[in-house]
Design a protein around this motif. Structure first.
Motif, mmCIF file in Angstrom:
data_model
loop_
_atom_site.group_PDB
_atom_site.id
_atom_site.type_symbol
_atom_site.label_atom_id
_atom_site.label_comp_id
_atom_site.label_asym_id
_atom_site.label_seq_id
_atom_site.Cartn_x
_atom_site.Cartn_y
_atom_site.Cartn_z
ATOM 1 N N UNK A 1 44.157 43.592 39.444
ATOM 2 C CA UNK A 1 43.350 43.470 40.653
ATOM 3 C C UNK A 1 43.652 42.177 41.389
ATOM 4 N N UNK A 2 42.919 41.945 42.455
ATOM 5 C CA UNK A 2 43.099 40.725 43.228
ATOM 6 C C UNK A 2 42.528 39.524 42.456
ATOM 7 N N UNK B 1 37.151 44.765 42.653
ATOM 8 C CA UNK B 1 37.480 45.795 41.657
ATOM 9 C C UNK B 1 38.493 45.275 40.657
ATOM 10 N N UNK B 2 38.203 45.481 39.369
ATOM 11 C CA UNK B 2 39.084 45.029 38.289
ATOM 12 C C UNK B 2 39.276 46.158 37.290
ATOM 13 N N UNK B 3 40.536 46.554 37.040
ATOM 14 C CA UNK B 3 40.789 47.431 35.895
ATOM 15 C C UNK B 3 41.062 46.517 34.704
ATOM 16 N N UNK B 4 40.248 46.671 33.659
ATOM 17 C CA UNK B 4 40.200 45.657 32.603
ATOM 18 C C UNK B 4 40.095 46.276 31.208
ATOM 19 N N UNK B 5 41.106 47.030 30.785
ATOM 20 C CA UNK B 5 41.070 47.538 29.403
ATOM 21 C C UNK B 5 41.089 46.384 28.415
ATOM 22 N N UNK C 1 45.985 48.358 38.584
ATOM 23 C CA UNK C 1 46.735 49.216 37.665
ATOM 24 C C UNK C 1 47.496 48.456 36.606
ATOM 25 N N UNK C 2 47.724 47.165 36.830
ATOM 26 C CA UNK C 2 48.515 46.371 35.879
ATOM 27 C C UNK C 2 47.812 46.198 34.541
ATOM 28 N N UNK C 3 46.479 46.108 34.576
ATOM 29 C CA UNK C 3 45.737 46.005 33.324
ATOM 30 C C UNK C 3 45.954 47.231 32.466
ATOM 31 N N UNK C 4 45.924 48.407 33.098
ATOM 32 C CA UNK C 4 46.113 49.648 32.347
ATOM 33 C C UNK C 4 47.520 49.760 31.780
ATOM 34 N N UNK C 5 48.521 49.369 32.540
ATOM 35 C CA UNK C 5 49.897 49.441 32.040
ATOM 36 C C UNK C 5 50.090 48.462 30.886
ATOM 37 N N UNK D 1 44.585 56.421 38.337
ATOM 38 C CA UNK D 1 43.173 56.429 38.739
ATOM 39 C C UNK D 1 42.660 55.004 38.946
ATOM 40 N N UNK D 2 43.224 54.038 38.225
ATOM 41 C CA UNK D 2 42.834 52.645 38.456
ATOM 42 C C UNK D 2 43.177 52.230 39.879
ATOM 43 N N UNK D 3 44.354 52.644 40.344
ATOM 44 C CA UNK D 3 44.758 52.316 41.718
ATOM 45 C C UNK D 3 43.896 53.060 42.730
ATOM 46 N N UNK D 4 43.573 54.324 42.434
ATOM 47 C CA UNK D 4 42.734 55.104 43.343
ATOM 48 C C UNK D 4 41.363 54.459 43.502
#
Length: 298
Positions: free
Chosen positions: A146-147, A123-127, A172-176, A108-111
């Motif tokens: 993200x970029x 856009x940043x996925x940042x857990x 998605x890398x932040x989530x992984x 979902x982060x990638x979506x």
């Protein structure tokens, strides 16, 4: 601090409420939204010195904002708040920055990243990691996917509540990375539980044992913050087992997609399930010690 920004924060839970407080105190213009009005009202009552505009839905919260931040529960919650009929992406402006602090799937982060790109939104996925204590102190570690330009756009606001901001890789890398973090924490707290019971059964002075071993290779955040509370059977605080099981489920699913076995994580996930089965799902993860009998203990 950097130039004040219009920041909208969605999700005033244990972590989110503390982060929103830091954002307001850093001088940013804050708008808040929470799906449960009671939690929103409690936040306002607990922070009478802070000024925040209250939005009635995510789209209203995002309208005109420079930065929109979400910190909700799971994939479905995030999809509803961001992509739903009254979601953030219905009104977020071109050039704004979207930061998600929820721990969710990389999928979902990638979506959301693709949707943001089409809207010309950073856009940043940042857990995060650092626990409720870190959120209160503003010393969280944020792992970002993200970029590079998106992370740099987000950084001035994230610095208000973070001690470490790491750009890990693409969307998605932040989530992984957070999944890897949770695998480590689960193994650590499970081993710590066994060590505590072992020392108790040996009738040792628990303070002395901690003093002896916490300065060497066994030292960890879990040991420093949970040794004493485990010894005293105190678990009504911290990161809930329900949430850890959610996170481990994400890790195990991602592992299967990679063709990778995670046997230790899977085993500890079942240990946590045992605590859930006896009604301990809202207890701190250190309550894993409750599955180990106290026979022979003083």
């Amino acid at each position: 601090m950097s130039e004040p920004r219009k920041v909208s924060f969605l999700g005033l839970g244990v972590m989110g409420g503390e982060i929103a407080r830091h954002i307001a105190r850093a001088g940013h213009e804050l708008t808040i939204y929470n799906r449960t009005p009671l939690r929103r009202d409690k936040w306002l009552q607990a922070n009478p010195d802070l000024t925040a505009r209250v939005a009635t839905n995510p789209a209203e919260a995002a309208e005109g904002a420079d930065v929109v931040i979400t910190c909700v529960g799971n994939d479905d919650d995030l999809a509803d708040v961001v992509l739903g009929p009254n979601g953030v992406f219905r009104s977020i402006r071109r050039g704004a920055t979207f930061i998600d602090h929820t721990t969710v799937s990389a999928r979902i982060a990638r979506q959301i990243s693709v949707e943001a790109r089409d809207l010309q939104v950073h856009c940043v996925d940042a857990p995060m990691t650092g626990s409720q204590i870190g959120a209160q102190r503003g010393t969280l570690t944020v792992m970002c996917g993200g970029r590079k330009d998106a992370i740099e756009a987000a950084r001035p606001v994230m610095e208000a509540y973070s001690a470490r901001i790491v750009h890990v890789g693409k969307a998605g890398s932040g989530q992984i990375t957070k999944m890897a973090c949770q695998i480590c924490i689960a193994g650590n707290v499970a081993a710590l539980a066994e060590a505590v019971r072992f020392a108790q059964a040996s009738h040792l002075d628990m303070d002395k044992v901690y003093e002896a071993i916490s300065g060497g290779a066994a030292q960890s955040w879990q040991m420093d913050n949970r040794w004493k509370s485990m010894d005293e059977d105190e678990f009504d605080f911290g990161f809930a087992i329900d949430w850890m099981r959610k996170d481990l489920g994400l890790s195990l699913d991602e592992g299967r997609g990679l063709g990778l076995s995670l046997p230790v994580a899977a085993l500890i996930d079942q240990f946590f399930a045992e605590i859930q089965a006896i009604g301990g799902g809202r207890l701190d993860t250190s309550a894993i010690i409750k599955r180990l009998p106290r026979r022979g203990l003083r």
